[in-house]
Scaffold this active site. Structure first.
Site, mmCIF file in Angstrom:
data_model
loop_
_atom_site.group_PDB
_atom_site.id
_atom_site.type_symbol
_atom_site.label_atom_id
_atom_site.label_comp_id
_atom_site.label_asym_id
_atom_site.label_seq_id
_atom_site.Cartn_x
_atom_site.Cartn_y
_atom_site.Cartn_z
ATOM 1 N N ASP A 25 0.291 18.352 52.550
ATOM 2 C CA ASP A 25 1.656 17.890 52.819
ATOM 3 C C ASP A 25 2.649 18.946 52.332
ATOM 4 O OD1 ASP A 25 3.984 16.463 53.169
ATOM 5 O OD2 ASP A 25 3.713 15.279 51.331
ATOM 6 N N ASN A 85 6.170 18.585 52.821
ATOM 7 C CA ASN A 85 7.548 18.109 52.622
ATOM 8 C C ASN A 85 7.680 16.872 51.745
ATOM 9 O OD1 ASN A 85 6.511 16.241 54.326
ATOM 10 N ND2 ASN A 85 8.076 16.423 55.923
ATOM 11 N N ASP A 103 6.460 13.857 51.902
ATOM 12 C CA ASP A 103 6.473 12.468 52.398
ATOM 13 C C ASP A 103 5.109 11.783 52.244
ATOM 14 O OD1 ASP A 103 4.993 13.675 54.367
ATOM 15 O OD2 ASP A 103 6.273 13.036 56.046
ATOM 16 N N ASP A 143 -7.671 18.412 69.839
ATOM 17 C CA ASP A 143 -8.362 17.176 70.183
ATOM 18 C C ASP A 143 -7.781 16.656 71.498
ATOM 19 O OD1 ASP A 143 -9.919 14.736 69.705
ATOM 20 O OD2 ASP A 143 -9.823 15.333 67.595
ATOM 21 N N ASP A 183 -12.553 13.614 72.819
ATOM 22 C CA ASP A 183 -12.825 12.312 72.206
ATOM 23 C C ASP A 183 -13.601 11.383 73.160
ATOM 24 O OD1 ASP A 183 -11.950 10.700 69.777
ATOM 25 O OD2 ASP A 183 -11.290 9.363 71.381
ATOM 26 N N GLU A 190 -17.352 14.742 72.429
ATOM 27 C CA GLU A 190 -17.896 13.711 71.538
ATOM 28 C C GLU A 190 -18.567 12.647 72.407
ATOM 29 O OE1 GLU A 190 -16.543 10.466 68.153
ATOM 30 O OE2 GLU A 190 -15.453 10.681 70.024
ATOM 31 N N HIS A 248 -14.311 13.033 60.292
ATOM 32 C CA HIS A 248 -13.328 12.025 59.865
ATOM 33 C C HIS A 248 -13.761 10.594 60.140
ATOM 34 C CE1 HIS A 248 -12.793 12.490 64.102
ATOM 35 N NE2 HIS A 248 -11.996 11.436 64.145
ATOM 36 N N ASP A 249 -14.876 10.414 60.852
ATOM 37 C CA ASP A 249 -15.375 9.070 61.156
ATOM 38 C C ASP A 249 -16.598 8.695 60.329
ATOM 39 O OD1 ASP A 249 -13.504 8.703 63.215
ATOM 40 O OD2 ASP A 249 -14.834 9.594 64.720
HETATM 41 C C1 NOJ Z 1 -13.544 8.882 68.143
HETATM 42 C C2 NOJ Z 1 -12.623 9.406 67.088
HETATM 43 O O1 NOJ Z 1 -13.253 10.432 66.398
HETATM 44 C C3 NOJ Z 1 -12.231 8.237 66.235
HETATM 45 O O2 NOJ Z 1 -11.543 8.629 65.067
HETATM 46 C C4 NOJ Z 1 -11.399 7.300 67.064
HETATM 47 O O3 NOJ Z 1 -11.133 6.140 66.330
HETATM 48 C C5 NOJ Z 1 -12.120 6.912 68.356
HETATM 49 N N1 NOJ Z 1 -12.795 8.000 68.993
HETATM 50 C C6 NOJ Z 1 -11.134 6.369 69.350
HETATM 51 O O4 NOJ Z 1 -10.290 7.401 69.796
#
Ligand code: NOJ
Length: 560
Positions: free
Chosen positions: A21, A23, A25, A98, A199, A256, A329-330
């Protein structure tokens, strides 16, 4: 095998909300990323994959896009983004964006129009159906729980959303919509970006008629997976996208693809197929899921990991290309899931990195992985932010009365917020991520695990990654060598070779905390050996025919 820059590269994923970050916030932003580019250059990565930074109401942290051609206010402006691209290129790195086109946000102007009336010109940009006998059009379940259909009063019909109800699925059957999306992709590529991470791209073709999925247990909603994953027109759509867009640029593309098999991946990534360069497969991410799915957590087994990874390595060999990842991130943090994040944090982080980076394919590093960031255990559900986790908790605890402790335990093991706590830059307040209050709390272990400390310690996980990346630049066998599993039945050691011409790499990984004995298979002959990397102080001259390994020990030898 064709030589390509994206095969020789290492990708680093940035989840902008949690990166840095600038700034105050409490939310990571583009200027924050720019301030850390020298750090990434020092690590040695080649390509940055930026998770979505487009305008979004943030129902799913940017994976719900309301304007594909502008930047989310919280992240900065288009000028900031242009500056980021410029600064990335200036440092000889590449930037991939992305691309989220299976669905948009319900606040996208297309959807705002689409829901107004059945004869609106944008109606057919989304997937609308009348109800069936007063219920949803079919029994499909959303990936975030509940029905995949949402009733909309204005026109008395339902729309399909495979994710949250604020993420309506786009209708790829509509050629006009496809052209608009291709225009948008070209617009970004013309700005000079180097590719896309796409995605859930294998969800864009749905089975015609949208039939009910089999439901032997008589549940209310069921996963409709095979009716929208790898659907009948998927290859046609990707080939059209390639012809209209990708073929005009020297870029890399990674799709993905939940539910993809190696056989399908050969079709998606085959050099003569003109679809995408590589896919993210999910089989190794499902090894600790029981029959009830992701939240039904069971222990993973090394035997299964060997079987899955070897299958992917061999099936794509000479035919397609693998992408290599153990977290993103998932997913939970790899060291907490497959290593030991307490007693052997550094050793197991390095071992897992060795295991992954020596496989054939393009390796992906998820932010913080390179310093050994771990899962987090927040005391209460109030501390969690992820829509998937919150929906699941509501359903299980409030609707089905399941035990809170059991549900929290599954969140500790599998929740997506494990990967979304802010990057730990130093040992100051909020780990140096922000001068304000972070949107999600920092992992309390930031005083021990942080970038500042890692940079100062030449034996850190960071410096180990740096060396792994350098090795890739020095030895083409790491990129192009073929893979073979050895010691298949060993229950603690995962070992394999890579072969290119007369050369071999021998990769030895102890996946546990015991001291197993490694025995070199007798058919592996060599005249000279060179120790390329190891995660303990090791005598390079040590005989390798029969040796006792240390906890989570990893070694790579070059044999000639
Ligand atoms: C896969 C993404 O990596 C995930 O973070 C997202 O919630 C779903 N697709 C829906 O876009």
């Amino acid at each position: 095998m064709e030589r390509k820059w994206w095969k020789e590269s290492v990708v680093y994923q940035i989840y902008p909300r949690s990166f840095m970050d600038s700034n105050g916030d409490g939310i990571g932003d583009l200027r924050g990323i720019i301030s850390k580019l020298d750090y990434l250059k020092e690590l040695g990565i080649d390509i940055i994959w930026l998770s979505p930074v487009y305008e979004s109401p943030n129902d799913d942290n940017g994976y719900d896009i309301s304007d594909y051609q502008s930047i989310m206010d919280e992240f900065g402006t288009m000028e900031d983004w242009e500056a980021l691209l410029h600064e990335v290129h200036k440092r000889d790195m590449k930037l991939i964006m992305d691309l989220v086109v299976n669905h948009s946000s319900d606040e996208h102007p297309w959807f705002v129009e689409s829901r107004k009336s059945k004869d609106n010109p944008y109606r057919d940009y989304y997937i609308w159906r009348p109800g069936k006998n007063g219920k949803e059009p079919n029994n499909w379940e959303s990936c975030f729980g509940g029905s995949a259909w949402q009733y909309d009063e204005t026109t008395g019909e339902y729309y399909l959303h495979l994710f949250s109800k604020k993420q309506p699925d786009l209708n790829w059957e509509n050629p006009k919509l496809r052209q608009e999306l291709y225009d948008m992709m070209r617009w970004w590529l013309d700005k000079g970006i180097d590719g896309f991470r796409m995605d859930v791209i294998n969800f864009i073709s749905k089975e015609p008629g949208l039939p009910d999925a089999p439901n032997p247990e008589g549940r209310k909603y069921v996963p409709g997976g095979r009716y929208y994953m790898n659907g009948p027109r998927i290859h046609e759509f990707l080939q059209e996208m390639h012809k209209e867009v990708f073929s005009k640029y020297d870029i890399m593309t990674v799709g993905e693809m939940p539910g993809v098999t190696p056989e399908e991946a050969v079709l998606y990534t085959g050099e003569d197929r003109h679809e995408v360069h590589m896919v993210f497969q999910f089989e190794h991410m499902e090894l600790d899921s029981g029959p009830g799915g992701k939240w039904d957590v069971k222990p993973w087994r090394l035997k299964d990991l060997k079987a899955v990874m070897s299958k992917w390595q061999k099936s794509l060999e000479g035919k397609g290309w693998n992408s290599l990842y153990l977290n993103n991130h998932d997913q939970p943090r790899m060291v907490s899931r497959f290593g030991d994040d307490r007693t052997y944090l550094e050793e197991s982080a390095k071992m897992l990195a060795t295991f992954l980076h020596m496989l054939q394919g393009t390796p992906y590093i998820y932010q913080g992985e390179e310093i050994g960031m771990t899962n987090v255990r927040f005391p209460s559900i109030e501390d969690y932010k992820d829509i998937e986790t919150l929906n699941m908790y509501r359903e299980k605890v409030f609707e089905n009365g399941e035990e809170i402790e059991k549900v929290m335990d599954s969140i500790y093991k599998k929740g997506r917020d494990n990967a979304r706590t802010p990057v730990q830059w130093d040992d100051s307040e909020h780990a140096g991520f922000t001068s304000g209050t972070p949107w999600i709390a920092v992992n309390p272990n930031y005083k021990e695990v942080n970038v500042k400390k890692a940079l100062q310690d030449k034996n850190s996980v960071f410096h180990y990654y740096k060396k792994l990346i350098q090795l890739r630049k020095q030895h083409e066998i790491i990129v192009y060598g073929t893979y073979d599993l050895i010691l298949e039945d060993h229950d603690q050691i995962y070992a394999y070779t890579r072969t290119l011409g007369e050369q071999k790499l021998l990769v030895i990984c102890n996946f546990f905390s015991g001291n197993p004995v490694f025995e070199l298979p007798s058919n592996l002959r060599y005249t000279k050996k060179e120790l390329l990397i190891s995660n303990y102080d090791t005598d390079p001259e040590e005989r390798i025919e029969n040796m006792v390994l240390k906890p989570y020990e990893a070694r790579v030898y070059r044999l000639v």
